[in-house]
Design an enzyme around this catalytic site. Sequence first.
Site, PDB file in Angstrom:
ATOM      1  N   THR A  68      -8.190  34.284  21.380  1.00  0.00           N
ATOM      2  CA  THR A  68      -8.197  32.772  21.259  1.00  0.00           C
ATOM      3  C   THR A  68      -9.426  32.274  20.661  1.00  0.00           C
ATOM      4  O   THR A  68      -9.487  31.456  19.713  1.00  0.00           O
ATOM      5  CB  THR A  68      -7.809  32.307  22.765  1.00  0.00           C
TER       6      THR A  68
ATOM      7  N   TYR B 226     -12.724  20.158  28.141  1.00  0.00           N
ATOM      8  CA  TYR B 226     -11.442  21.099  28.486  1.00  0.00           C
ATOM      9  C   TYR B 226     -11.063  20.611  29.742  1.00  0.00           C
ATOM     10  O   TYR B 226     -11.790  20.855  30.698  1.00  0.00           O
ATOM     11  CB  TYR B 226     -11.814  22.382  28.053  1.00  0.00           C
TER      12      TYR B 226
ATOM     13  N   HIS C  95       1.669  35.909  28.420  1.00  0.00           N
ATOM     14  CA  HIS C  95       0.831  36.458  29.210  1.00  0.00           C
ATOM     15  C   HIS C  95       1.584  36.931  30.723  1.00  0.00           C
ATOM     16  O   HIS C  95       1.592  37.988  30.969  1.00  0.00           O
ATOM     17  CB  HIS C  95      -0.292  35.885  29.485  1.00  0.00           C
TER      18      HIS C  95
HETATM   19 ZN    ZN Z   1      -3.942  34.649  25.467  1.00  0.00          ZN
END
Ligand code: ZN
Length: 453
Positions: A72, A155, A191
């Site tokens: 990512t 975030y 995932h």
């Molecule tokens: Zn990932």
Amino acid sequence: MSLKLVLGFLCAIGTWASENDTAQQGPPPLLLVSFDGFRADYLKRFPMPNLKLLYSQGVLVEQLTNVFITKTFPNHYSLVTGLYAESHGILASNMYDPISHKHFSVHNDSDPMWWNGAQPLWITALDSGYKTAAMMWPGSDVTIGNRTATHFFHYDPHVTFQERLGNVTNWMLGNKKFAALYWEEPDRTGHTFGPDNITAMGKVLKEVDDNIALLMSELKRTGLWGQINILITSDHGMAQCSADRLIRLDDCLPPDNYTLVDLTPVAALIPKEDAEAVFSQLKKCHPHMKAYLKKTIPDRLHYRNNARVQPIILIADEGWTIVQRGNKLPRLGDHGYDNALPSMHPFLAATGPSFRQGYQLSSLESVDVYPLMCRLLSVPPQPNNGTLTQARCLLAAETCVDVPLVIGLVVGVLLVLTTITGESLNIRRPSGSRPFQRLQVDYDDDDDDPLLE
Ligand SMILES: [Zn+2]
Ligand SMILES: *[C@@H]1O[C@H](CO)[C@@H](O)[C@H](O)[C@H]1NC(C)=O
Ligand SMILES: *[C@@H]1O[C@H](CO)[C@@H](O)[C@H](O)[C@H]1NC(C)=O
Ligand SMILES: *[C@@H]1O[C@H](CO)[C@@H](O)[C@H](O)[C@H]1NC(C)=O
Ligand SMILES: *[C@@H]1O[C@H](CO)[C@@H](O)[C@H](O)[C@H]1NC(C)=O
Ligand SMILES: *[C@@H]1O[C@H](CO)[C@@H](O)[C@H](O)[C@H]1NC(C)=O
Ligand SMILES: *[C@@H]1O[C@H](CO)[C@@H](O)[C@H](O)[C@H]1NC(C)=O
Ligand SMILES: *[C@@H]1O[C@H](CO)[C@@H](O)[C@H](O)[C@H]1NC(C)=O
């Protein structure tokens, strides 16, 4: 009567003001959206009606060849810098810097030194006098080269897509030229359940597609639709993992022979004593894992020229998981594998006044997205590893050379000529029905890579 006049006057002012807002000097604003872990073939395997509606009015690149490692942070930074990981310095989710002796993880990423090797577009565009915004895009809450985007949020995974979208839309109405928007799905579900779980992936991709519908309706409601360019893309794909495909490092080497910096599917190790001895153990450790000394990492991975690449890296084959010990599979789906694998590739869709309509490209390098965005914004690009050669074909105002067509024509003419002159036996005709597509690296041929002997 006078009320009508006043209303008419207000309306006129409103129209004038909003025209001045949206039609402001220079190119149309650009909104870049990433749906983390959106594997290219989800588009074929799941309905995604709203996404399809969006690119039917614009362009689609079926597969983006992303950068190694297919994680990512490295890939999100490549999208906004046009650089391979070795050049922008965000090489993995877990890093160690041997010069400063600092450690990086995605949960502890705010030290600028990790990011300062490159300049993301939300900062470069400031130098063109633009205001910019970034919503939770990796790195966007870090002060890079002493600057940040004009607007950004720290975030927070709990902020919903709708809230993020609302903020981004407000920013764009306030004359931000470039905005980047990040969303965690379908990565998280991929995932947890694995990309082969049709039920789980179907459900989350329906949610993603609903979010795209929300994006379109929000832009239409605010009058931005049709005025701005929109890129929808992702960082990487996802491969199905299994407890039957575990590679245990402890079976090959005691853990105190090395320091582990990152584990799977690309492990990064610092040998403690005899590097060659440690390497020779790892090299023969498992048939589904390749081991490289730093200097032998294949050129095509662009993953060597950086102090943060550790002395030994191990790359698991698609769908294999590296663990130190035990039988526990950490995740049913994972990514990070070789960027030549189609399962690791995301896609790119775009629409807006600068794009062609109903145009498709089979593939593009993800480092080409940055020069494309710079062109859309008329921002001078920083030095980067991308090119506009193919990407310019997506744009309405550009003439682009259709390389396959030209090669086809040239070969066609050659064939005709050689047939006429009777020398056709000396010319090798390319086989297959689509012979002129960009060559694909077949990862199964990796055994040819130079391993240290
Ligand atoms: Zn990932
Ligand atoms: C648009 O608004 C800006 C201020 O935001 C102003 O400087 C500019 O003159 C306006 N443009 C036009 C064409 O009226
Ligand atoms: C985060 O990284 C910095 C720099 O490497 C380190 O000093 C700090 O202890 C880390 N914080 C946590 C919570 O791991
Ligand atoms: C950031 O600002 C500090 C203090 O003003 C300066 O010393 C440093 O060189 C700057 N760093 C960059 C990358 O511009
Ligand atoms: C962002 O969205 C939140 C929730 O919708 C709102 O409270 C906040 O004022 C917004 N901030 C900006 C800068 O638009
Ligand atoms: C697939 O995902 C669903 C949740 O959406 C879960 O209930 C189911 O057990 C999963 N199936 C498999 C085979 O893992
Ligand atoms: C691993 O560590 C042990 C104990 O320190 C040492 O005897 C052995 O030589 C090391 N093996 C390798 C391959 O470095
Ligand atoms: C990528 O771009 C950077 C910046 O221009 C450059 O230093 C590097 O050599 C390039 N990498 C490759 C493989 O061309």
